[in-house]
Design a protein around this motif. Structure first.
Motif, PDB file in Angstrom:
ATOM      1  N   ILE A 211       2.311  -9.262  -9.838  1.00  0.00           N
ATOM      2  CA  ILE A 211       2.708  -8.097  -8.715  1.00  0.00           C
ATOM      3  C   ILE A 211       2.389  -6.839  -9.353  1.00  0.00           C
ATOM      4  CG2 ILE A 211       4.629  -7.126  -7.518  1.00  0.00           C
ATOM      5  CD1 ILE A 211       5.300 -10.061  -7.144  1.00  0.00           C
ATOM      6  N   SER A 212       3.131  -6.692 -10.532  1.00  0.00           N
ATOM      7  CA  SER A 212       3.374  -5.338 -11.273  1.00  0.00           C
ATOM      8  C   SER A 212       2.173  -4.851 -11.853  1.00  0.00           C
ATOM      9  CB  SER A 212       4.240  -5.467 -12.207  1.00  0.00           C
ATOM     10  OG  SER A 212       4.064  -6.675 -13.416  1.00  0.00           O
ATOM     11  N   VAL A 213       1.118  -5.855 -11.987  1.00  0.00           N
ATOM     12  CA  VAL A 213      -0.193  -5.316 -12.706  1.00  0.00           C
ATOM     13  C   VAL A 213      -1.453  -5.415 -11.590  1.00  0.00           C
ATOM     14  CG1 VAL A 213       0.303  -5.976 -14.947  1.00  0.00           C
ATOM     15  CG2 VAL A 213      -0.594  -7.805 -13.439  1.00  0.00           C
ATOM     16  N   ASN A 214      -0.978  -5.143 -10.251  1.00  0.00           N
ATOM     17  CA  ASN A 214      -2.102  -4.860  -9.361  1.00  0.00           C
ATOM     18  C   ASN A 214      -2.984  -5.752  -9.205  1.00  0.00           C
ATOM     19  OD1 ASN A 214      -2.935  -3.299  -7.290  1.00  0.00           O
ATOM     20  ND2 ASN A 214      -4.063  -1.835  -8.573  1.00  0.00           N
ATOM     21  N   ILE A 215      -2.827  -7.160  -9.224  1.00  0.00           N
ATOM     22  CA  ILE A 215      -3.750  -8.120  -9.114  1.00  0.00           C
ATOM     23  C   ILE A 215      -3.430  -8.777  -7.763  1.00  0.00           C
ATOM     24  CG2 ILE A 215      -4.497 -10.494 -10.043  1.00  0.00           C
ATOM     25  CD1 ILE A 215      -4.039  -9.330 -12.786  1.00  0.00           C
ATOM     26  N   PRO A 216      -4.512  -9.423  -7.326  1.00  0.00           N
ATOM     27  CA  PRO A 216      -4.280  -9.962  -5.793  1.00  0.00           C
ATOM     28  C   PRO A 216      -3.075 -10.939  -5.857  1.00  0.00           C
ATOM     29  CG  PRO A 216      -6.579  -9.875  -6.084  1.00  0.00           C
ATOM     30  CD  PRO A 216      -5.993  -9.616  -7.199  1.00  0.00           C
ATOM     31  N   VAL A 217      -2.225 -10.809  -4.696  1.00  0.00           N
ATOM     32  CA  VAL A 217      -1.197 -11.849  -4.429  1.00  0.00           C
ATOM     33  C   VAL A 217      -1.315 -12.394  -3.111  1.00  0.00           C
ATOM     34  CG1 VAL A 217       0.295 -10.941  -6.036  1.00  0.00           C
ATOM     35  CG2 VAL A 217       0.389 -10.029  -3.610  1.00  0.00           C
ATOM     36  N   GLY A 218      -0.501 -13.606  -2.735  1.00  0.00           N
ATOM     37  CA  GLY A 218      -0.587 -13.880  -1.218  1.00  0.00           C
ATOM     38  C   GLY A 218       0.867 -14.628  -0.792  1.00  0.00           C
ATOM     39  N   SER A 219       0.552 -14.930   0.240  1.00  0.00           N
ATOM     40  CA  SER A 219       1.760 -15.759   1.160  1.00  0.00           C
ATOM     41  C   SER A 219       1.296 -16.977   1.520  1.00  0.00           C
ATOM     42  CB  SER A 219       2.306 -14.732   2.271  1.00  0.00           C
ATOM     43  OG  SER A 219       2.696 -13.689   1.744  1.00  0.00           O
ATOM     44  N   ILE A 220       1.900 -18.117   1.682  1.00  0.00           N
ATOM     45  CA  ILE A 220       1.501 -19.450   2.063  1.00  0.00           C
ATOM     46  C   ILE A 220       2.435 -20.103   2.898  1.00  0.00           C
ATOM     47  CG2 ILE A 220       0.589 -21.614   1.293  1.00  0.00           C
ATOM     48  CD1 ILE A 220       0.612 -20.366  -1.684  1.00  0.00           C
ATOM     49  N   PHE A 221       1.849 -20.610   3.959  1.00  0.00           N
ATOM     50  CA  PHE A 221       2.694 -21.274   5.229  1.00  0.00           C
ATOM     51  C   PHE A 221       2.150 -22.632   5.429  1.00  0.00           C
ATOM     52  CE2 PHE A 221       4.830 -17.265   6.000  1.00  0.00           C
ATOM     53  CZ  PHE A 221       3.929 -16.474   5.479  1.00  0.00           C
ATOM     54  N   SER A 222       3.368 -23.445   5.687  1.00  0.00           N
ATOM     55  CA  SER A 222       2.860 -24.861   6.219  1.00  0.00           C
ATOM     56  C   SER A 222       3.837 -25.059   7.463  1.00  0.00           C
ATOM     57  CB  SER A 222       3.519 -25.861   5.261  1.00  0.00           C
ATOM     58  OG  SER A 222       3.492 -27.277   5.559  1.00  0.00           O
ATOM     59  N   ILE A 223       3.048 -25.253   8.500  1.00  0.00           N
ATOM     60  CA  ILE A 223       3.873 -25.658   9.811  1.00  0.00           C
ATOM     61  C   ILE A 223       3.978 -27.204  10.254  1.00  0.00           C
ATOM     62  CG2 ILE A 223       3.999 -24.908  12.225  1.00  0.00           C
ATOM     63  CD1 ILE A 223       2.394 -22.316  11.188  1.00  0.00           C
TER      64      ILE A 223
ATOM     65  N   LEU B 204       0.740  -1.308  -0.001  1.00  0.00           N
ATOM     66  CA  LEU B 204      -0.033  -0.075   0.103  1.00  0.00           C
ATOM     67  C   LEU B 204       0.785   1.207  -0.001  1.00  0.00           C
ATOM     68  CD1 LEU B 204      -2.642  -1.128   2.620  1.00  0.00           C
ATOM     69  CD2 LEU B 204      -2.793  -1.220  -0.051  1.00  0.00           C
ATOM     70  N   SER B 205       2.335   1.078  -0.090  1.00  0.00           N
ATOM     71  CA  SER B 205       3.150   2.300  -0.020  1.00  0.00           C
ATOM     72  C   SER B 205       3.092   3.071  -1.157  1.00  0.00           C
ATOM     73  CB  SER B 205       4.642   1.950   0.061  1.00  0.00           C
ATOM     74  OG  SER B 205       4.855   1.049  -0.907  1.00  0.00           O
ATOM     75  N   GLY B 206       2.670   2.509  -2.231  1.00  0.00           N
ATOM     76  CA  GLY B 206       2.667   3.428  -3.518  1.00  0.00           C
ATOM     77  C   GLY B 206       3.713   3.651  -4.111  1.00  0.00           C
ATOM     78  N   ASN B 207       4.736   2.668  -3.627  1.00  0.00           N
ATOM     79  CA  ASN B 207       6.207   2.852  -4.276  1.00  0.00           C
ATOM     80  C   ASN B 207       6.423   1.977  -5.503  1.00  0.00           C
ATOM     81  OD1 ASN B 207       8.911   3.085  -5.330  1.00  0.00           O
ATOM     82  ND2 ASN B 207       9.638   2.694  -2.841  1.00  0.00           N
ATOM     83  N   PRO B 208       6.239   2.445  -6.462  1.00  0.00           N
ATOM     84  CA  PRO B 208       6.217   1.684  -7.875  1.00  0.00           C
ATOM     85  C   PRO B 208       7.462   0.849  -8.028  1.00  0.00           C
ATOM     86  CG  PRO B 208       6.509   4.201  -8.518  1.00  0.00           C
ATOM     87  CD  PRO B 208       6.052   4.038  -6.945  1.00  0.00           C
ATOM     88  N   GLU B 209       8.487   1.155  -7.237  1.00  0.00           N
ATOM     89  CA  GLU B 209       9.929   0.553  -7.233  1.00  0.00           C
ATOM     90  C   GLU B 209       9.701  -1.106  -6.704  1.00  0.00           C
ATOM     91  OE1 GLU B 209      11.894   2.417  -9.528  1.00  0.00           O
ATOM     92  OE2 GLU B 209      12.979   0.984  -8.431  1.00  0.00           O
ATOM     93  N   ASN B 210       8.954  -0.978  -5.832  1.00  0.00           N
ATOM     94  CA  ASN B 210       8.518  -2.250  -5.192  1.00  0.00           C
ATOM     95  C   ASN B 210       7.973  -3.238  -6.064  1.00  0.00           C
ATOM     96  OD1 ASN B 210       9.494  -1.287  -2.773  1.00  0.00           O
ATOM     97  ND2 ASN B 210       7.318  -0.657  -1.900  1.00  0.00           N
TER      98      ASN B 210
ATOM     99  N   TYR C 225      -3.674 -10.588   0.018  1.00  0.00           N
ATOM    100  CA  TYR C 225      -3.711  -9.256  -0.129  1.00  0.00           C
ATOM    101  C   TYR C 225      -4.561  -8.788  -1.377  1.00  0.00           C
ATOM    102  CZ  TYR C 225       0.796 -10.639   2.405  1.00  0.00           C
ATOM    103  OH  TYR C 225       1.663 -11.245   3.138  1.00  0.00           O
ATOM    104  N   GLY C 226      -5.770  -8.660  -0.851  1.00  0.00           N
ATOM    105  CA  GLY C 226      -6.759  -8.516  -2.000  1.00  0.00           C
ATOM    106  C   GLY C 226      -7.625  -7.029  -1.716  1.00  0.00           C
ATOM    107  N   THR C 227      -8.823  -7.001  -1.999  1.00  0.00           N
ATOM    108  CA  THR C 227      -9.445  -5.879  -1.696  1.00  0.00           C
ATOM    109  C   THR C 227      -9.508  -5.620  -0.101  1.00  0.00           C
ATOM    110  OG1 THR C 227     -11.573  -7.520  -1.662  1.00  0.00           O
ATOM    111  CG2 THR C 227     -11.460  -6.230  -3.537  1.00  0.00           C
ATOM    112  N   SER C 228      -9.400  -6.798   0.702  1.00  0.00           N
ATOM    113  CA  SER C 228      -8.786  -6.567   1.877  1.00  0.00           C
ATOM    114  C   SER C 228      -7.804  -7.556   2.143  1.00  0.00           C
ATOM    115  CB  SER C 228      -9.920  -6.888   3.002  1.00  0.00           C
ATOM    116  OG  SER C 228     -10.757  -8.102   2.801  1.00  0.00           O
TER     117      SER C 228
END
Ligand code: FBP
Length: 321
Positions: free
Chosen positions: A111-123, A37-43, A153-156
């Motif tokens: 990532i670069s086209v503003n579409i939802p992404v995620g993070s996945i974890f197995s414990i 949400l930082s709005g920094n296009p470099e990221n 990381y989507g609409t919320s």
């Protein structure tokens, strides 16, 4: 609204090692969310390098990887970490009971086209604490996972947590900077009409997959469509939609990816555990995903998951051969 802390307190798990790990994941997710949400296009740019899986690495892949590794660093419950972004496993505290396998940023191509992404974890629990950490510790069947989670990381920004045969969803409240229970005891609808597959591969998939997708394109007696196609290209986002609405996600073996695209240990196993605790199942077409014993830490597999009746229908195409 019930906060994540209160949720774990009610389950007498607030002092548990698992809660500490989930808490690390949530702190990391809040930091990744801030970067998004930082709005920094470099990221959102490419790193112009390939990772060990010969995929383009995005800056955000590395930012997310470093954020989660940093959040796990001081957690002495963690014995070792396997990450999609690191060729080798990362040693933690040799007395730690737990292992983490993660895909720090899923859906990199979006990532670069503003579409939802995620993070996945197995414990997982490390079986033998007297033996120092090695890759074999991660080469266990998915059914041995203690817990699994993803962040969308989507609409919320949502945390989906599979623990003790339950799946619960929590939404990040930015004002309170905390996750609150918003989707208690999630169950995947048994039936659905959404099919999710990258049809760009359809000419090089198994005939069983091809025939099932053709079946989904069939019309009813009134000539109306029976299913609808949806494919975002971020596993977490595609699975999440189908979990909430009913549908099937399919990433089969293809000529480009003869062993499949998705990684068994830190993409498919956690999603498969979430699907199982939400009342459904996952397969590679022949074998249940949670019964597959990995042979290598970055191993890929074909992946089918979603509404039980739709998965069974697809698997029947293999059985009828
Ligand atoms: P990563 O982005 O973590 O490498 O994940 C792989 C992935 O992006 C999945 O999220 C998605 O389902 C799939 O690959 C999309 O693959 P393709 O671009 O071949 O359709």
């Amino acid at each position: 609204m019930i906060s994540l802390n209160t949720f774990f307190k009610k389950k007498n798990l607030l002092e548990s090692s698992l809660f500490k790990i989930i808490d690390n994941i949530c702190s990391g997710a809040k930091m990744v969310n801030e970067v998004l949400l930082s709005g920094n296009p470099e990221n959102f740019k490419s790193e112009n390098v390939k990772n060990i899986q010969n995929e383009d690495v995005q800056k955000l892949d590395l930012i997310a990887n470093n954020i989660f590794l940093e959040n796990f660093k001081n957690n002495f419950e963690i014995n070792g970490i396997l990450s999609e972004e690191n060729e080798k496993i990362i040693k933690g505290n040799s007395h730690g009971k737990y292992l983490i396998a993660m895909d720090p940023l899923d859906g990199s191509s979006n990532i670069s086209v503003n579409i939802p992404v995620g993070s996945i974890f197995s414990i997982l629990q490390k079986k033998n604490l007297s033996v120092s950490l090695c890759e074999n510790d991660f080469l266990v069947k998915g059914k041995e996972q203690e817990c699994a989670a993803y962040i969308l990381y989507g609409t919320s920004t949502i945390l989906i947590l599979a623990l003790n045969n339950e799946v619960n969803g929590f939404t990040l409240n930015l004002n309170k900077n905390d996750f609150f229970l918003t989707f208690p005891n999630l169950q995947i609808p048994e039936e659905g009409n959404i099919f999710s597959i990258n049809e760009g591969n359809i000419r090089s998939v198994d005939k069983e997959i091809f025939n099932y997708v053709e079946h989904c394109k069939g019309l009813n007696p009134e000539g109306k469509r029976t299913h609808t196609g949806r494919f975002i290209g971020s596993l977490v986002a595609d699975f999440h939609r189908n979990m909430m609405k009913g549908g099937i996600f399919i990433y089969p073996k293809t000529s480009d990816k003869p062993n499949g695209q998705l990684r068994l240990i830190y993409e498919c196993n956690p999603i498969a555990l979430i699907a199982k605790f939400a009342g459904s199942k996952s397969s590679d077409g022949i074998t249940s995903i949670l019964e597959k014993k990995p042979k290598s830490i970055h191993e890929r597999t074909a992946f089918i998951t979603g509404s039980t009746k739709m998965v069974d229908e697809l698997l029947s195409f293999y059985k009828n051969d």
